[in-house]
Design an enzyme around this catalytic site. Structure first.
Site, PDB file in Angstrom:
ATOM      1  N   GLU A   1       0.812  -1.229   0.000  1.00 23.33           N
ATOM      2  CA  GLU A   1       0.000   0.000   0.000  1.00 23.33           C
ATOM      3  C   GLU A   1       0.844   1.278   0.000  1.00 23.33           C
ATOM      4  O   GLU A   1       0.622   2.188   0.801  1.00 23.33           O
ATOM      5  CB  GLU A   1      -0.970  -0.006   1.200  1.00 23.33           C
ATOM      6  CG  GLU A   1      -1.988  -1.125   1.117  1.00 23.33           C
ATOM      7  CD  GLU A   1      -3.098  -1.069   2.165  1.00 23.33           C
ATOM      8  OE1 GLU A   1      -2.996  -0.301   3.136  1.00 23.33           O
ATOM      9  OE2 GLU A   1      -4.080  -1.815   2.002  1.00 23.33           O
TER      10      GLU A   1
ATOM     11  N   GLU B   1      -5.430  -8.539  -0.305  1.00 23.54           N
ATOM     12  CA  GLU B   1      -6.132  -8.212   0.943  1.00 23.54           C
ATOM     13  C   GLU B   1      -7.589  -7.960   0.590  1.00 23.54           C
ATOM     14  O   GLU B   1      -7.885  -7.030  -0.167  1.00 23.54           O
ATOM     15  CB  GLU B   1      -5.567  -6.946   1.607  1.00 23.54           C
ATOM     16  CG  GLU B   1      -4.258  -7.156   2.318  1.00 23.54           C
ATOM     17  CD  GLU B   1      -3.822  -5.942   3.144  1.00 23.54           C
ATOM     18  OE1 GLU B   1      -4.683  -5.259   3.720  1.00 23.54           O
ATOM     19  OE2 GLU B   1      -2.601  -5.687   3.169  1.00 23.54           O
TER      20      GLU B   1
END
Ligand code: AHR
Length: 541
Positions: free
Chosen positions: A212, A335
């Site tokens: 991320e 995720e």
């Protein structure tokens, strides 16, 4: 921005008028599911084992264990526990995961990885430093590191998906970890592995190039171009060490990001030639912002996951076109889950303790139904998504919770376990006719959401059906266009209370029940789906 304020960042983004994918209108026709005008008609599913979309890669049903809260310490590793083996591994948890058959597990993060020095977690345990993990404000004793994880993976019968620190870490350190794991001997880092008592290389194939990195909460957050260059450098150095690696570049953290898709495009313009896949992340919630607390909208959110997959795939293909590359990237949805309650304040701040109770989301029936729908979306997109991770696996936003006496299966455990058990072979290209209902901001949504798989070796067919209708059952008619199967077994997850949960005190409030045996004659199978339910039916040939 404070590392714990991702949620606020997303809220700010949506206040500022940035579209989030949940609000995009979706046409059922675009999803290959058509809608007859009469809502009283049975739902008809046309299935033909000769008509398949793609083989299912088992890694589509992977999961994730981060150094976060009680996922590792107290979750899978707890040397003080009466339930642990000589390695300190919780035997009950290990056995549960082994029996589930989780094919691949991402480790060690998540946000954690962006400040992690892998060298702190190898070598004699007495010499490992106790450090402050700044991502979750938690004390990490480093008693569990790469070698412990890879040993645990072998016992659990799973493969690792190792995350690399591209926040504070350098490409050189990333390549050193590959050398530590995969080179046989005779080099600085492979010899360190030997010195640490491990002679055989681990041959870790799958690696995430950071986590991320588009997020202002991420340690080492940078621009897309900076990250793309760093990922390219890391990938190049890693491939010098081991050309057989499968490398996943860090894509957008989700459709709520202001840089959504533009981040992915810029990153890939830099590193397309060096990577195999790009990552997608997404968490769903029945929140005021996302659904207004409307459960029938919540149960339609899996369609926006499908849309996200299409959008990121489209970006990959645009960059492929720019580069005139023969290579087509696959997607790593590494995720995904429901996560909206334990998302701020004490739930995400470890207060400088070891193994604090963080992100201990308690899941209810409607969460499990949506997780079923999200699995359906992944199955339908298996032509492009080759790897995905339910985030996470133990104690942290997890299907499995532990206490000192044993473990608990949360509601979301069941749809996940069905995908692992029954979704095998190839994805069926089903044609579905279903009545629809209107969802604000999404348009017409089918009452029943379906995915199916077919195994040519065994002749087994499985269908996974989400009945989004909160009030009414729906009659299903399957029209077998090829050969029609015989005996079918049905498992159903349903209940009268969408908010019902499982707890250590009452662990079986939400558990699967055996459903009605579907009857087949003249090439048609009929059965009824209860309202607010997720069902799997498996037929043998
Ligand atoms: O899975 C929990 C966290 O969610 C991960 O650390 C991070 O990557 C994501 O924002």
């Amino acid at each position: 921005m404070h590392p714990f304020s991702r949620r606020h960042f997303l809220q700010d983004a949506s206040k500022a008028g940035i579209a989030i994918a949940a609000n995009f209108a979706l046409s059922p026709h675009l999803l290959g599911q058509s809608s007859p005008s009469n809502p009283a008609q049975p739902i008809r599913i046309y299935a033909d084992s000769r008509r398949t979309l793609a083989p299912i890669n088992r890694d589509l049903f992977g999961s994730f264990l981060e150094h976060l809260g009680r996922a590792i310490y107290e979750g899978i590793y707890d040397p003080q526990s009466k339930l642990s083996d000589a390695n300190g591994f919780r035997k009950d948890v290990l056995e549960e995961i082994r029996k589930l058959g989780v094919p691949i597990i991402r480790y060690p993060g998540g946000n954690f990885v962006s400040g992690y020095n892998w060298l702190d977690g190898v070598g004699p345990k007495a010499n490992r430093p106790v450090v402050l993990d700044k991502a979750w404000n938690t004390i990490n004793s480093n008693q569990f590191g790469t070698d412990e994880f890879l040993a645990w993976c072998r016992l659990a019968g799973t493969q690792p998906l190792l995350g690399l620190n591209l926040g504070t870490g350098t490409p050189e350190q990333a390549a050193a970890l590959v050398e530590y794991c995969n080179v046989e001997k005779g080099t600085r880092w492979s010899d360190l592995r030997h010195k640490n008592g491990i002679a055989e290389p681990y041959n870790v194939r799958h690696w995430c190039l950071g986590n991320e990195m588009d997020g202002p909460w991420q340690i080492g957050h940078m621009t897309a171009t900076e990250y793309g260059l760093k990922a390219e450098d890391a990938a190049r150095q890693m491939r010098y060490v081991d050309p057989s690696l499968k490398l996943v570049a860090c894509g957008s953290s989700g459709p709520g990001m202001p840089t959504y898709l533009e981040w992915d495009r810029e990153v890939l313009e830099q590193c397309y030639d060096y990577v195999d896949a790009i990552s997608l992340h997404r968490y769903f919630g029945n929140t005021t912002e996302e659904t207004g607390g409307d459960s029938s909208k919540y149960l339609a959110m899996n369609l926006s996951m499908e849309r996200q997959i299409d959008e990121v795939a489209a970006v990959c293909d645009v960059v492929r076109g720019h580069k005139r590359s023969p290579k087509k990237l696959w997607l790593s949805f590494d995720e995904w889950n429901v996560w909206y309650r334990a998302r701020s304040g004490a739930a995400v701040n470890g207060a400088r303790q070891s193994a604090p109770h963080l992100l201990e989301e308690v899941y209810n029936l409607e969460d499990a139904l949506l997780v079923g729908g999200l699995l359906n979306a992944l199955i339908r997109k298996a032509d492009r998504v080759k790897l995905a991770c339910l985030a996470q696996l133990v104690n942290v936003i997890a299907p499995i919770m532990t206490n000192e006496n044993g473990l608990l299966r949360q509601t979301i455990y069941y749809p996940y376990s069905w995908a692992l058990e029954f979704a095998r072979g190839a994805v069926l290209d089903l044609v579905v006719e279903s009545p629809t209902y209107d969802v604000a901001g999404m348009g017409a949504v089918n009452y029943v959401d379906v995915a199916g798989t077919y195994q040519s070796e065994t002749g087994k067919t499985a269908l996974f059906l989400l009945n989004r209708d909160l009030a009414k059952p729906h009659e299903i008619q399957i029209v077998w266009e090829g050969s029609s199967p015989r005996a079918g077994d049905t498992l159903v997850l349903t209940g009268s209370d969408l908010k019902a949960t499982n707890t250590f005190e009452s662990p079986a409030r939400v558990t699967p029940q055996k459903g009605e045996q579907p009857s087949t004659s003249a090439g048609r199978t009929t059965f009824e789906l209860p309202p607010r339910s997720y069902t799997v039916v498996q037929w043998t040939a």
